[in-house]
Design a protein around this motif. Structure first.
Motif, mmCIF file in Angstrom:
data_model
loop_
_atom_site.group_PDB
_atom_site.id
_atom_site.type_symbol
_atom_site.label_atom_id
_atom_site.label_comp_id
_atom_site.label_asym_id
_atom_site.label_seq_id
_atom_site.Cartn_x
_atom_site.Cartn_y
_atom_site.Cartn_z
ATOM 1 N N ILE A 5 -24.555 57.290 70.568
ATOM 2 C CA ILE A 5 -24.581 55.841 70.337
ATOM 3 C C ILE A 5 -24.044 55.525 68.946
ATOM 4 N N GLY A 6 -23.625 54.275 68.768
ATOM 5 C CA GLY A 6 -23.094 53.876 67.473
ATOM 6 C C GLY A 6 -22.906 52.369 67.412
ATOM 7 N N ILE A 7 -22.308 51.923 66.302
ATOM 8 C CA ILE A 7 -22.193 50.494 66.046
ATOM 9 C C ILE A 7 -21.057 50.257 65.055
ATOM 10 N N TYR A 8 -20.408 49.105 65.160
ATOM 11 C CA TYR A 8 -19.424 48.699 64.154
ATOM 12 C C TYR A 8 -20.151 48.114 62.948
ATOM 13 N N HIS A 9 -19.598 48.364 61.751
ATOM 14 C CA HIS A 9 -20.188 47.770 60.552
ATOM 15 C C HIS A 9 -19.181 47.808 59.406
ATOM 16 N N ASP A 10 -19.293 46.827 58.526
ATOM 17 C CA ASP A 10 -18.502 46.771 57.296
ATOM 18 C C ASP A 10 -19.446 47.084 56.137
ATOM 19 N N TRP A 11 -19.211 48.191 55.440
ATOM 20 C CA TRP A 11 -20.123 48.635 54.389
ATOM 21 C C TRP A 11 -20.037 47.811 53.107
ATOM 22 N N CYS A 12 -19.202 46.774 53.091
ATOM 23 C CA CYS A 12 -19.260 45.821 51.988
ATOM 24 C C CYS A 12 -20.428 44.845 52.178
ATOM 25 N N GLU A 13 -21.104 44.949 53.327
ATOM 26 C CA GLU A 13 -22.239 44.079 53.636
ATOM 27 C C GLU A 13 -23.475 44.917 53.947
ATOM 28 N N GLY A 14 -24.613 44.241 53.993
ATOM 29 C CA GLY A 14 -25.858 44.918 54.340
ATOM 30 C C GLY A 14 -25.896 45.292 55.813
#
Length: 608
Positions: free
Chosen positions: A500-509
Protein backbone atom coordinates in the motif's frame (compact mmCIF):
# COMPACT_ATOMS: atom_id res chain seq x y z
CA UNK A 1 -4.12 -7.39 34.46
CA UNK A 2 -0.47 -7.28 33.41
CA UNK A 3 -1.30 -5.13 30.44
CA UNK A 4 -2.20 -2.17 32.58
CA UNK A 5 1.07 -2.06 34.42
CA UNK A 6 3.19 -1.32 31.36
CA UNK A 7 2.15 2.23 30.59
CA UNK A 8 3.47 4.06 33.62
CA UNK A 9 5.88 6.98 33.73
CA UNK A 10 8.67 6.85 31.19
CA UNK A 11 12.09 8.30 31.97
CA UNK A 12 15.40 8.39 30.13
CA UNK A 13 18.85 9.53 31.17
CA UNK A 14 21.35 11.51 29.15
CA UNK A 15 24.02 9.07 30.32
CA UNK A 16 22.48 6.18 28.38
CA UNK A 17 22.08 8.43 25.34
CA UNK A 18 25.74 9.30 25.42
CA UNK A 19 26.57 5.61 25.60
CA UNK A 20 24.77 5.12 22.28
CA UNK A 21 27.16 7.41 20.48
CA UNK A 22 30.33 6.34 22.29
CA UNK A 23 29.71 2.62 21.86
CA UNK A 24 29.68 2.85 18.08
CA UNK A 25 26.87 2.13 15.63
CA UNK A 26 26.54 -1.60 16.20
CA UNK A 27 26.33 -1.27 19.97
CA UNK A 28 24.22 1.85 19.45
CA UNK A 29 21.40 -0.19 17.96
CA UNK A 30 21.82 -3.18 20.27
CA UNK A 31 21.37 -0.84 23.22
CA UNK A 32 18.47 0.99 21.59
CA UNK A 33 16.87 -2.38 20.97
CA UNK A 34 17.19 -3.40 24.58
CA UNK A 35 16.05 0.00 25.82
CA UNK A 36 13.03 0.02 23.56
CA UNK A 37 12.02 -3.57 24.34
CA UNK A 38 12.68 -3.44 28.04
CA UNK A 39 9.42 -1.96 29.24
CA UNK A 40 8.94 1.49 30.64
CA UNK A 41 11.50 2.99 32.99
CA UNK A 42 13.91 0.02 33.04
CA UNK A 43 15.93 0.70 29.92
CA UNK A 44 19.11 2.21 31.32
CA UNK A 45 20.27 -0.82 33.32
CA UNK A 46 19.37 -3.32 30.61
CA UNK A 47 21.06 -1.18 27.96
CA UNK A 48 24.29 -1.04 29.97
CA UNK A 49 24.20 -4.78 30.63
CA UNK A 50 23.73 -5.64 26.97
CA UNK A 51 26.51 -3.29 25.93
CA UNK A 52 28.93 -5.38 28.01
CA UNK A 53 28.08 -8.52 26.05
CA UNK A 54 27.75 -7.07 22.55
CA UNK A 55 30.41 -7.81 19.94
CA UNK A 56 30.97 -4.42 18.40
CA UNK A 57 33.67 -5.68 16.03
CA UNK A 58 30.91 -6.56 13.58
CA UNK A 59 31.45 -3.21 11.89
CA UNK A 60 35.02 -4.15 11.03
CA UNK A 61 33.95 -7.60 9.91
CA UNK A 62 31.47 -6.02 7.51
CA UNK A 63 34.19 -3.70 6.19
CA UNK A 64 31.98 -0.68 6.83
CA UNK A 65 33.80 2.60 6.95
CA UNK A 66 32.70 5.62 8.96
CA UNK A 67 34.80 8.16 7.12
CA UNK A 68 31.59 10.10 6.46
CA UNK A 69 31.77 11.35 10.04
CA UNK A 70 35.09 13.08 9.51
CA UNK A 71 34.76 16.86 9.75
CA UNK A 72 31.09 16.68 10.57
CA UNK A 73 31.49 19.11 13.44
CA UNK A 74 33.30 21.73 11.37
CA UNK A 75 31.40 24.82 10.23
CA UNK A 76 28.68 26.96 11.79
CA UNK A 77 27.28 26.18 15.19
CA UNK A 78 24.35 23.77 15.19
CA UNK A 79 20.95 25.50 15.35
CA UNK A 80 18.97 24.36 18.35
CA UNK A 81 15.24 23.74 17.81
CA UNK A 82 13.11 24.50 20.85
CA UNK A 83 10.06 22.48 21.90
CA UNK A 84 6.70 23.79 20.73
CA UNK A 85 4.12 24.80 23.32
CA UNK A 86 2.25 21.92 24.93
CA UNK A 87 -0.96 22.89 23.10
CA UNK A 88 0.62 21.52 19.91
CA UNK A 89 1.05 17.97 21.26
CA UNK A 90 -1.44 16.58 18.69
CA UNK A 91 -0.81 19.17 15.97
CA UNK A 92 -1.70 18.15 12.42
CA UNK A 93 -0.55 21.05 10.21
CA UNK A 94 -2.77 20.39 7.20
CA UNK A 95 -5.83 19.36 9.22
CA UNK A 96 -5.70 22.04 11.90
CA UNK A 97 -9.10 22.36 13.53
CA UNK A 98 -9.08 26.15 13.82
CA UNK A 99 -8.06 26.62 10.20
CA UNK A 100 -10.63 24.05 9.04
CA UNK A 101 -13.47 26.07 10.48
CA UNK A 102 -12.68 28.97 8.13
CA UNK A 103 -13.57 26.86 5.06
CA UNK A 104 -17.02 25.98 3.65
CA UNK A 105 -18.77 22.92 5.03
CA UNK A 106 -20.32 22.00 1.68
CA UNK A 107 -19.14 18.59 0.49
CA UNK A 108 -16.78 18.34 3.48
CA UNK A 109 -14.42 20.97 2.07
CA UNK A 110 -13.49 22.09 5.56
CA UNK A 111 -12.27 18.56 6.41
CA UNK A 112 -9.92 18.41 3.43
CA UNK A 113 -6.23 19.31 3.51
CA UNK A 114 -5.59 23.00 4.20
CA UNK A 115 -1.91 23.52 4.90
CA UNK A 116 -0.53 26.60 6.67
CA UNK A 117 1.10 29.38 4.63
CA UNK A 118 4.84 29.82 5.04
CA UNK A 119 4.58 32.47 7.75
CA UNK A 120 2.36 30.23 9.90
CA UNK A 121 4.55 27.12 9.84
CA UNK A 122 5.90 25.94 13.16
CA UNK A 123 9.68 25.83 13.51
CA UNK A 124 9.81 23.89 16.75
CA UNK A 125 9.69 20.30 17.97
CA UNK A 126 6.28 18.79 18.74
CA UNK A 127 6.46 17.38 22.29
CA UNK A 128 5.12 14.01 23.38
CA UNK A 129 2.60 14.07 26.26
CA UNK A 130 3.98 13.57 29.75
CA UNK A 131 4.41 9.90 30.56
CA UNK A 132 4.39 8.89 26.87
CA UNK A 133 4.87 5.13 26.49
CA UNK A 134 6.03 3.20 23.46
CA UNK A 135 3.15 1.15 22.01
CA UNK A 136 2.74 -2.50 22.88
CA UNK A 137 4.14 -4.98 20.33
CA UNK A 138 1.83 -6.39 17.68
CA UNK A 139 -0.59 -8.14 18.04
CA UNK A 140 -1.08 -6.91 21.62
CA UNK A 141 -1.20 -3.34 20.29
CA UNK A 142 -4.29 -4.24 18.26
CA UNK A 143 -6.20 -4.61 21.52
CA UNK A 144 -4.47 -2.18 23.93
CA UNK A 145 -3.18 1.41 23.72
CA UNK A 146 -1.58 3.28 26.64
CA UNK A 147 -4.00 5.97 27.78
CA UNK A 148 -1.23 8.58 28.13
CA UNK A 149 -0.48 8.39 24.39
CA UNK A 150 -3.95 9.59 23.34
CA UNK A 151 -5.78 10.66 26.51
CA UNK A 152 -9.22 11.20 24.99
CA UNK A 153 -12.22 9.40 26.43
CA UNK A 154 -15.03 10.85 24.31
CA UNK A 155 -15.28 7.79 22.06
CA UNK A 156 -15.58 5.48 25.08
CA UNK A 157 -18.81 7.29 25.92
CA UNK A 158 -20.15 8.04 22.45
CA UNK A 159 -19.50 4.52 21.11
CA UNK A 160 -19.99 2.61 24.35
CA UNK A 161 -22.80 0.36 23.09
CA UNK A 162 -21.01 -0.33 19.80
CA UNK A 163 -17.95 -1.95 21.36
CA UNK A 164 -15.42 0.33 19.66
CA UNK A 165 -13.23 1.22 22.60
CA UNK A 166 -13.20 0.88 26.40
CA UNK A 167 -11.16 2.65 29.07
CA UNK A 168 -9.65 0.27 31.62
CA UNK A 169 -7.21 1.53 34.24
CA UNK A 170 -4.38 3.18 32.33
CA UNK A 171 -5.03 1.62 28.93
CA UNK A 172 -7.67 1.77 26.23
CA UNK A 173 -8.97 -1.64 25.20
CA UNK A 174 -10.31 -2.27 21.70
CA UNK A 175 -12.67 -5.27 21.78
CA UNK A 176 -12.82 -5.46 17.98
CA UNK A 177 -16.36 -4.18 17.65
CA UNK A 178 -17.77 -1.53 15.37
CA UNK A 179 -21.00 0.26 14.65
CA UNK A 180 -21.92 -2.39 12.10
CA UNK A 181 -20.28 -5.32 13.89
CA UNK A 182 -20.84 -4.82 17.64
CA UNK A 183 -20.22 -8.53 18.25
CA UNK A 184 -16.74 -8.46 16.75
CA UNK A 185 -14.90 -7.93 13.49
CA UNK A 186 -13.97 -11.60 12.96
CA UNK A 187 -17.53 -12.80 12.34
CA UNK A 188 -18.22 -9.79 10.10
CA UNK A 189 -15.06 -10.38 8.05
CA UNK A 190 -15.82 -14.10 7.74
CA UNK A 191 -19.22 -13.24 6.30
CA UNK A 192 -17.56 -11.02 3.71
CA UNK A 193 -15.02 -13.77 3.00
CA UNK A 194 -17.86 -16.13 2.04
CA UNK A 195 -18.25 -13.94 -1.06
CA UNK A 196 -14.87 -12.22 -1.46
CA UNK A 197 -11.76 -14.44 -1.89
CA UNK A 198 -9.78 -13.27 1.13
CA UNK A 199 -8.54 -16.65 2.37
CA UNK A 200 -6.32 -17.56 -0.58
CA UNK A 201 -4.31 -14.34 -1.00
CA UNK A 202 -6.22 -13.23 -4.09
CA UNK A 203 -7.63 -10.18 -2.31
CA UNK A 204 -4.73 -8.45 -0.58
CA UNK A 205 -5.26 -4.65 -0.53
CA UNK A 206 -8.32 -2.88 0.84
CA UNK A 207 -9.55 0.68 1.28
CA UNK A 208 -11.67 1.47 4.34
CA UNK A 209 -13.58 4.74 3.95
CA UNK A 210 -14.67 6.38 7.20
CA UNK A 211 -12.85 3.76 9.24
CA UNK A 212 -13.46 4.84 12.86
CA UNK A 213 -10.69 3.29 14.98
CA UNK A 214 -9.88 0.89 12.11
CA UNK A 215 -10.95 -2.38 13.75
CA UNK A 216 -11.92 -3.77 10.34
CA UNK A 217 -8.38 -3.15 9.08
CA UNK A 218 -6.89 -4.44 12.32
CA UNK A 219 -8.62 -7.82 12.07
CA UNK A 220 -8.05 -8.18 8.32
CA UNK A 221 -4.38 -8.84 9.10
CA UNK A 222 -5.50 -12.31 10.26
CA UNK A 223 -6.25 -13.02 6.61
CA UNK A 224 -3.06 -11.33 5.39
CA UNK A 225 -5.11 -8.50 3.89
CA UNK A 226 -3.73 -4.99 4.40
CA UNK A 227 -6.18 -2.09 4.54
CA UNK A 228 -5.57 1.60 3.97
CA UNK A 229 -8.02 3.19 6.40
CA UNK A 230 -9.00 6.84 6.42
CA UNK A 231 -11.33 9.15 8.31
CA UNK A 232 -11.44 12.92 8.84
CA UNK A 233 -10.15 14.73 11.88
CA UNK A 234 -13.55 15.61 13.28
CA UNK A 235 -15.69 15.35 16.40
CA UNK A 236 -14.70 11.68 16.76
CA UNK A 237 -11.53 12.79 18.46
CA UNK A 238 -8.30 11.00 17.51
CA UNK A 239 -9.84 8.01 15.71
CA UNK A 240 -6.94 7.89 13.22
CA UNK A 241 -4.47 8.40 16.06
CA UNK A 242 -5.97 5.39 17.82
CA UNK A 243 -5.70 3.34 14.62
CA UNK A 244 -1.99 4.07 14.25
CA UNK A 245 -1.31 3.55 17.95
CA UNK A 246 -2.84 0.11 17.44
CA UNK A 247 -0.40 -0.58 14.59
CA UNK A 248 -2.95 -0.30 11.77
CA UNK A 249 -2.30 1.66 8.53
CA UNK A 250 -4.41 4.83 8.47
CA UNK A 251 -4.36 8.45 7.34
CA UNK A 252 -6.48 11.50 7.98
CA UNK A 253 -8.68 11.93 4.93
CA UNK A 254 -12.16 12.45 3.57
CA UNK A 255 -14.21 12.00 0.42
CA UNK A 256 -14.99 15.61 -0.32
CA UNK A 257 -14.18 17.51 -3.50
CA UNK A 258 -10.57 16.39 -4.12
CA UNK A 259 -9.55 13.05 -5.61
CA UNK A 260 -8.24 10.42 -3.24
CA UNK A 261 -4.40 10.34 -3.10
CA UNK A 262 -4.16 6.87 -4.63
CA UNK A 263 -3.57 5.69 -8.20
CA UNK A 264 -6.22 4.18 -10.42
CA UNK A 265 -6.81 0.42 -10.26
CA UNK A 266 -5.05 0.21 -6.90
CA UNK A 267 -7.24 -1.66 -4.40
CA UNK A 268 -8.64 -5.18 -4.54
CA UNK A 269 -11.52 -4.20 -2.25
CA UNK A 270 -13.15 -1.05 -0.87
CA UNK A 271 -15.35 -0.92 2.21
CA UNK A 272 -17.84 1.38 3.91
CA UNK A 273 -19.45 0.40 7.18
CA UNK A 274 -21.85 3.17 8.20
CA UNK A 275 -19.26 5.63 6.94
CA UNK A 276 -21.88 8.39 6.44
CA UNK A 277 -20.71 9.12 2.88
CA UNK A 278 -23.66 10.15 0.64
CA UNK A 279 -22.86 7.67 -2.10
CA UNK A 280 -25.70 8.59 -4.39
CA UNK A 281 -25.15 12.35 -4.15
CA UNK A 282 -23.39 14.61 -6.66
CA UNK A 283 -24.41 12.39 -9.58
CA UNK A 284 -22.65 9.39 -8.06
CA UNK A 285 -19.28 11.16 -7.95
CA UNK A 286 -18.07 9.36 -4.80
CA UNK A 287 -18.88 5.92 -6.18
CA UNK A 288 -17.12 6.90 -9.40
CA UNK A 289 -14.03 7.78 -7.38
CA UNK A 290 -14.18 4.36 -5.70
CA UNK A 291 -14.48 2.84 -9.17
CA UNK A 292 -11.33 4.72 -10.22
CA UNK A 293 -9.23 3.28 -7.38
CA UNK A 294 -10.69 -0.26 -7.61
CA UNK A 295 -8.85 -2.82 -9.71
CA UNK A 296 -10.92 -4.45 -12.45
CA UNK A 297 -12.50 -7.40 -10.69
CA UNK A 298 -12.35 -5.61 -7.33
CA UNK A 299 -15.11 -5.58 -4.73
CA UNK A 300 -17.07 -2.81 -3.02
CA UNK A 301 -18.72 -3.54 0.33
CA UNK A 302 -21.45 -1.31 1.73
CA UNK A 303 -22.93 -2.22 5.10
CA UNK A 304 -25.51 -0.30 7.09
CA UNK A 305 -28.01 2.27 5.85
CA UNK A 306 -29.64 2.21 3.38
CA UNK A 307 -29.07 -1.49 2.64
CA UNK A 308 -32.18 -3.59 3.27
CA UNK A 309 -34.03 -0.48 4.43
CA UNK A 310 -37.42 -2.22 4.35
CA UNK A 311 -36.52 -4.29 7.39
CA UNK A 312 -34.38 -1.73 9.18
CA UNK A 313 -35.84 1.75 8.79
CA UNK A 314 -37.55 1.67 12.17
CA UNK A 315 -34.40 0.59 14.00
CA UNK A 316 -32.46 3.33 12.19
CA UNK A 317 -35.16 5.86 13.09
CA UNK A 318 -35.20 7.31 9.59
CA UNK A 319 -38.07 7.79 7.10
CA UNK A 320 -38.39 4.78 4.83
CA UNK A 321 -38.96 7.06 1.80
CA UNK A 322 -35.59 8.72 2.38
CA UNK A 323 -33.78 5.40 2.73
CA UNK A 324 -35.54 3.95 -0.30
CA UNK A 325 -34.39 6.90 -2.42
CA UNK A 326 -30.82 6.53 -1.13
CA UNK A 327 -30.63 2.89 -2.10
CA UNK A 328 -32.28 3.54 -5.46
CA UNK A 329 -29.58 6.10 -6.32
CA UNK A 330 -26.80 3.76 -5.23
CA UNK A 331 -28.19 0.90 -7.33
CA UNK A 332 -28.57 3.27 -10.28
CA UNK A 333 -24.96 4.44 -10.10
CA UNK A 334 -23.68 0.87 -9.61
CA UNK A 335 -25.51 -0.15 -12.78
CA UNK A 336 -24.06 2.83 -14.64
CA UNK A 337 -20.59 1.74 -13.50
CA UNK A 338 -21.39 -1.76 -14.74
CA UNK A 339 -20.76 -3.30 -11.32
CA UNK A 340 -22.28 -6.72 -10.69
CA UNK A 341 -24.17 -7.21 -7.43
CA UNK A 342 -22.83 -10.36 -5.81
CA UNK A 343 -24.53 -10.37 -2.42
CA UNK A 344 -27.17 -8.70 -0.28
CA UNK A 345 -28.08 -10.27 3.02
CA UNK A 346 -29.07 -8.40 6.15
CA UNK A 347 -27.42 -5.00 6.06
CA UNK A 348 -24.50 -6.00 3.81
CA UNK A 349 -24.32 -5.55 0.05
CA UNK A 350 -21.34 -6.45 -2.14
CA UNK A 351 -20.71 -5.39 -5.73
CA UNK A 352 -17.90 -6.46 -8.07
CA UNK A 353 -16.29 -4.29 -10.72
CA UNK A 354 -16.10 -6.02 -14.10
CA UNK A 355 -12.72 -7.44 -15.10
CA UNK A 356 -13.06 -5.65 -18.47
CA UNK A 357 -15.46 -3.20 -20.05
CA UNK A 358 -16.60 -5.60 -22.78
CA UNK A 359 -19.87 -6.37 -20.99
CA UNK A 360 -20.47 -2.71 -20.26
CA UNK A 361 -20.41 -1.75 -23.93
CA UNK A 362 -23.77 -3.49 -24.32
CA UNK A 363 -25.51 -1.18 -21.82
CA UNK A 364 -28.16 1.19 -23.14
CA UNK A 365 -27.21 3.99 -20.76
CA UNK A 366 -23.63 5.13 -21.18
CA UNK A 367 -21.84 7.05 -18.41
CA UNK A 368 -19.84 10.21 -18.95
CA UNK A 369 -16.22 9.14 -19.41
CA UNK A 370 -13.37 11.13 -17.83
CA UNK A 371 -11.32 13.11 -20.33
CA UNK A 372 -8.08 13.14 -18.35
CA UNK A 373 -5.32 11.19 -20.06
CA UNK A 374 -3.71 10.36 -16.73
CA UNK A 375 -6.09 8.91 -14.12
CA UNK A 376 -3.24 8.89 -11.57
CA UNK A 377 -2.78 12.67 -11.67
CA UNK A 378 -4.76 13.29 -8.49
CA UNK A 379 -2.82 15.57 -6.12
CA UNK A 380 -5.20 18.45 -5.28
CA UNK A 381 -7.20 17.66 -8.41
CA UNK A 382 -10.96 18.13 -8.26
CA UNK A 383 -13.11 15.01 -8.22
CA UNK A 384 -15.41 14.66 -11.22
CA UNK A 385 -18.67 12.85 -11.88
CA UNK A 386 -17.21 10.74 -14.65
CA UNK A 387 -16.01 7.18 -15.14
CA UNK A 388 -12.32 6.37 -15.52
CA UNK A 389 -11.78 4.30 -18.70
CA UNK A 390 -10.14 0.90 -18.53
CA UNK A 391 -6.52 1.01 -19.74
CA UNK A 392 -5.90 0.37 -23.41
CA UNK A 393 -2.42 -1.12 -23.01
CA UNK A 394 -3.56 -4.66 -22.27
CA UNK A 395 -2.25 -4.54 -18.73
CA UNK A 396 -5.50 -5.80 -17.18
CA UNK A 397 -5.40 -9.58 -17.46
CA UNK A 398 -6.37 -12.52 -15.33
CA UNK A 399 -2.68 -12.83 -14.41
CA UNK A 400 -3.00 -9.62 -12.43
CA UNK A 401 -4.99 -11.55 -9.81
CA UNK A 402 -2.19 -13.73 -8.50
CA UNK A 403 -2.04 -14.65 -4.80
CA UNK A 404 -0.05 -12.18 -2.72
CA UNK A 405 2.76 -14.67 -2.15
CA UNK A 406 3.39 -14.67 -5.90
CA UNK A 407 2.60 -11.09 -6.84
CA UNK A 408 4.97 -9.50 -4.31
CA UNK A 409 7.97 -10.23 -6.52
CA UNK A 410 6.25 -10.95 -9.85
CA UNK A 411 6.64 -8.39 -12.63
CA UNK A 412 3.57 -6.08 -12.38
CA UNK A 413 1.45 -5.80 -15.52
CA UNK A 414 1.96 -2.02 -15.57
CA UNK A 415 5.63 -2.77 -16.26
CA UNK A 416 5.32 -5.81 -18.53
CA UNK A 417 2.81 -3.94 -20.72
CA UNK A 418 5.14 -0.95 -21.10
CA UNK A 419 2.72 1.46 -19.41
CA UNK A 420 5.46 3.29 -17.49
CA UNK A 421 8.00 4.96 -19.80
CA UNK A 422 11.59 4.19 -18.85
CA UNK A 423 10.73 1.22 -16.62
CA UNK A 424 11.39 -2.21 -18.07
CA UNK A 425 11.14 -5.74 -16.72
CA UNK A 426 14.92 -5.74 -16.32
CA UNK A 427 14.78 -2.43 -14.40
CA UNK A 428 12.22 -3.89 -12.00
CA UNK A 429 14.16 -7.10 -11.36
CA UNK A 430 17.38 -5.17 -10.79
CA UNK A 431 15.61 -2.80 -8.40
CA UNK A 432 14.40 -5.82 -6.43
CA UNK A 433 17.93 -7.21 -6.24
CA UNK A 434 19.42 -3.91 -5.09
CA UNK A 435 16.86 -3.38 -2.33
CA UNK A 436 17.35 -6.86 -0.95
CA UNK A 437 21.03 -6.01 -0.75
CA UNK A 438 20.38 -2.62 0.90
CA UNK A 439 17.94 -4.04 3.45
CA UNK A 440 20.31 -6.86 4.37
CA UNK A 441 22.96 -4.22 5.01
CA UNK A 442 20.51 -2.21 7.15
CA UNK A 443 19.76 -5.30 9.23
CA UNK A 444 23.44 -5.86 9.91
CA UNK A 445 23.61 -2.37 11.40
CA UNK A 446 20.22 -1.97 13.06
CA UNK A 447 19.64 -5.50 14.26
CA UNK A 448 16.11 -4.88 15.53
CA UNK A 449 14.56 -3.77 12.22
CA UNK A 450 12.57 -6.99 11.82
CA UNK A 451 12.33 -7.89 15.51
CA UNK A 452 8.82 -6.49 15.93
CA UNK A 453 10.06 -3.28 17.58
CA UNK A 454 9.17 -1.28 14.46
CA UNK A 455 5.56 -1.89 13.47
CA UNK A 456 4.60 1.30 11.56
CA UNK A 457 7.22 1.99 8.91
CA UNK A 458 7.27 4.72 6.27
CA UNK A 459 9.27 4.87 3.04
CA UNK A 460 9.29 8.55 2.05
CA UNK A 461 10.40 7.94 -1.55
CA UNK A 462 9.25 4.43 -2.30
CA UNK A 463 10.15 3.95 -5.96
CA UNK A 464 8.81 0.54 -6.99
CA UNK A 465 8.37 -0.67 -3.43
CA UNK A 466 11.65 -2.59 -3.24
CA UNK A 467 12.38 -1.53 0.33
CA UNK A 468 8.95 -2.66 1.55
CA UNK A 469 9.10 -5.92 -0.42
CA UNK A 470 12.49 -6.79 1.05
CA UNK A 471 11.17 -6.09 4.57
CA UNK A 472 7.83 -7.90 4.14
CA UNK A 473 6.82 -9.52 7.44
CA UNK A 474 3.66 -10.05 9.49
CA UNK A 475 5.40 -8.04 12.23
CA UNK A 476 5.35 -4.77 10.29
CA UNK A 477 3.78 -2.79 7.47
CA UNK A 478 5.16 -0.04 5.24
CA UNK A 479 3.45 3.16 4.10
CA UNK A 480 5.01 3.62 0.66
CA UNK A 481 4.96 7.32 -0.19
CA UNK A 482 5.24 8.46 -3.80
CA UNK A 483 6.46 12.08 -3.91
CA UNK A 484 4.32 14.09 -6.29
CA UNK A 485 7.51 15.41 -7.91
CA UNK A 486 9.09 11.99 -8.48
CA UNK A 487 10.54 11.44 -11.94
CA UNK A 488 8.48 8.30 -12.44
CA UNK A 489 5.10 7.58 -10.87
CA UNK A 490 5.28 3.92 -9.86
CA UNK A 491 2.72 3.91 -7.05
CA UNK A 492 0.45 1.72 -9.17
CA UNK A 493 3.28 -0.82 -9.36
CA UNK A 494 3.49 -0.84 -5.56
CA UNK A 495 -0.21 -1.64 -5.25
CA UNK A 496 0.04 -4.39 -7.89
CA UNK A 497 2.66 -6.02 -5.69
CA UNK A 498 0.14 -6.22 -2.85
CA UNK A 499 1.63 -3.31 -0.92
CA UNK A 500 0.00 0.00 0.00
CA UNK A 501 1.03 3.61 -0.45
CA UNK A 502 -0.04 7.19 -1.01
CA UNK A 503 0.88 10.30 -3.00
CA UNK A 504 2.37 13.17 -1.01
CA UNK A 505 4.38 16.37 -1.43
CA UNK A 506 7.04 16.58 1.29
CA UNK A 507 6.98 20.38 1.18
CA UNK A 508 3.75 19.96 3.19
CA UNK A 509 2.69 18.15 6.33
CA UNK A 510 1.72 14.49 6.04
CA UNK A 511 -1.89 13.51 6.81
CA UNK A 512 -1.20 11.89 10.15
CA UNK A 513 -0.96 12.65 13.86
CA UNK A 514 2.34 13.20 15.66
CA UNK A 515 4.28 10.14 16.86
CA UNK A 516 2.66 7.63 14.53
CA UNK A 517 5.68 5.95 12.86
CA UNK A 518 8.37 3.78 14.44
CA UNK A 519 10.85 3.81 11.55
CA UNK A 520 11.21 6.18 8.60
CA UNK A 521 13.26 5.42 5.49
CA UNK A 522 14.34 8.41 3.40
CA UNK A 523 16.06 7.36 0.17
CA UNK A 524 17.16 10.30 -1.97
CA UNK A 525 14.46 12.52 -0.48
CA UNK A 526 16.70 15.51 0.15
CA UNK A 527 18.38 15.40 -3.24
CA UNK A 528 14.91 15.25 -4.79
CA UNK A 529 13.65 18.28 -2.84
CA UNK A 530 16.83 20.35 -2.60
CA UNK A 531 15.51 23.10 -4.86
CA UNK A 532 11.85 22.72 -3.90
CA UNK A 533 11.54 23.55 -0.18
CA UNK A 534 13.47 24.06 3.03
CA UNK A 535 15.35 21.03 4.35
CA UNK A 536 14.46 22.10 7.90
CA UNK A 537 10.74 21.92 7.16
CA UNK A 538 11.01 18.33 5.91
CA UNK A 539 13.11 17.25 8.89
CA UNK A 540 10.78 18.92 11.39
CA UNK A 541 7.86 17.08 9.77
CA UNK A 542 9.78 13.81 10.07
CA UNK A 543 10.38 14.59 13.75
CA UNK A 544 6.66 15.32 14.22
CA UNK A 545 5.52 11.96 12.88
CA UNK A 546 8.33 9.87 14.43
CA UNK A 547 7.81 8.31 17.84
CA UNK A 548 10.22 9.02 20.70
CA UNK A 549 13.00 6.43 20.32
CA UNK A 550 11.94 5.88 16.72
CA UNK A 551 14.62 5.35 14.08
CA UNK A 552 15.40 6.92 10.70
CA UNK A 553 17.53 5.61 7.84
CA UNK A 554 18.67 8.28 5.38
CA UNK A 555 20.25 7.17 2.09
CA UNK A 556 21.54 10.00 -0.09
CA UNK A 557 24.61 11.72 -1.49
CA UNK A 558 27.18 12.53 1.18
CA UNK A 559 26.93 16.30 0.76
CA UNK A 560 23.16 16.17 1.41
CA UNK A 561 23.59 13.91 4.42
CA UNK A 562 26.15 16.27 5.96
CA UNK A 563 23.53 19.03 5.75
CA UNK A 564 20.87 16.73 7.18
CA UNK A 565 23.03 15.67 10.07
CA UNK A 566 23.84 19.26 10.95
CA UNK A 567 20.11 20.12 11.15
CA UNK A 568 19.10 17.06 13.17
CA UNK A 569 21.98 17.77 15.53
CA UNK A 570 19.70 20.43 16.99
CA UNK A 571 16.61 18.21 17.08
CA UNK A 572 17.45 15.76 19.90
CA UNK A 573 18.46 12.98 17.50
CA UNK A 574 21.52 10.74 17.79
CA UNK A 575 23.16 9.96 14.45
CA UNK A 576 25.90 7.91 12.85
CA UNK A 577 26.96 7.89 9.21
CA UNK A 578 28.32 4.83 7.41
CA UNK A 579 29.55 4.21 3.91
CA UNK A 580 27.62 2.48 1.15
CA UNK A 581 27.80 -1.31 1.46
CA UNK A 582 29.96 -1.34 -1.70
CA UNK A 583 32.66 0.69 0.03
CA UNK A 584 33.88 4.20 0.83
CA UNK A 585 34.43 5.23 -2.80
CA UNK A 586 30.68 5.29 -3.46
CA UNK A 587 29.39 8.86 -3.01
CA UNK A 588 26.06 7.63 -1.67
CA UNK A 589 26.15 7.16 2.13
CA UNK A 590 23.75 6.03 4.82
CA UNK A 591 22.89 8.03 7.94
CA UNK A 592 21.27 6.19 10.84
CA UNK A 593 19.42 8.17 13.48
CA UNK A 594 17.39 7.62 16.64
CA UNK A 595 15.09 10.22 18.15
CA UNK A 596 15.69 10.75 21.85
CA UNK A 597 12.92 10.22 24.39
CA UNK A 598 11.63 13.50 25.80
CA UNK A 599 8.20 14.80 26.73
CA UNK A 600 6.35 18.05 27.30
CA UNK A 601 7.68 20.08 30.19
CA UNK A 602 11.25 18.78 29.97
CA UNK A 603 14.09 21.15 29.14
CA UNK A 604 16.65 18.76 27.69
CA UNK A 605 19.61 19.96 25.66
CA UNK A 606 18.78 19.41 21.99
CA UNK A 607 22.31 18.88 20.71
CA UNK A 608 23.33 15.30 19.95
Amino acid sequence: MATKGNSGDRRTSTSSLSIFVIAGLCCFFYIVGAWQRSGFGKGDNIALEISKHTDCSVLNNLNYQTSGDAGMNDGPQVKEFKPCEDKYIDYTPCQDQMRAMTFPRDNMIYRERHCPPEHEKLHCLIPAPKGYANPFPWPKSRDYVPFVNAPYKSLTVEKAVQNWIQYEGNVFRFPGGGTQFPHGADAYINELASVIPMDNGIVRTALDTGCGVASWGAYLFKKNVIAMSFAPRDSHESQIQFALERGVPAVIGVLGTIKLPYPSRAFDMAHCSRCLIPWGANDGMYMMEIDRVLRPGGYWVLSGPPINWKNNYQAWQRPKEELEEEQRKIEEVAKLLCWEKKHEIGEIAIWQKRISNDFCLEQDTKPTMCKSTNPDDVWYKKMEACVTPYPETGEVTSAAWQPFSERLNAVPSRISSGSIPGVSVETFLEDNRIWKKHVNAYKRINKIIDSGRYRNIMDMNAGMGGFAAALESHKLWVMNVMPTIADKDTLGVIFERGLIGIYHDWCEGFSTYPRTYDLIHANGVFSLYKDKCNIEDILLEMDRILRPEGAVIFRDQVDMLIKVRRVVGGMRWNTKMVDHEDGPLVSEKVLFAVKQYWVAGENNNTSS
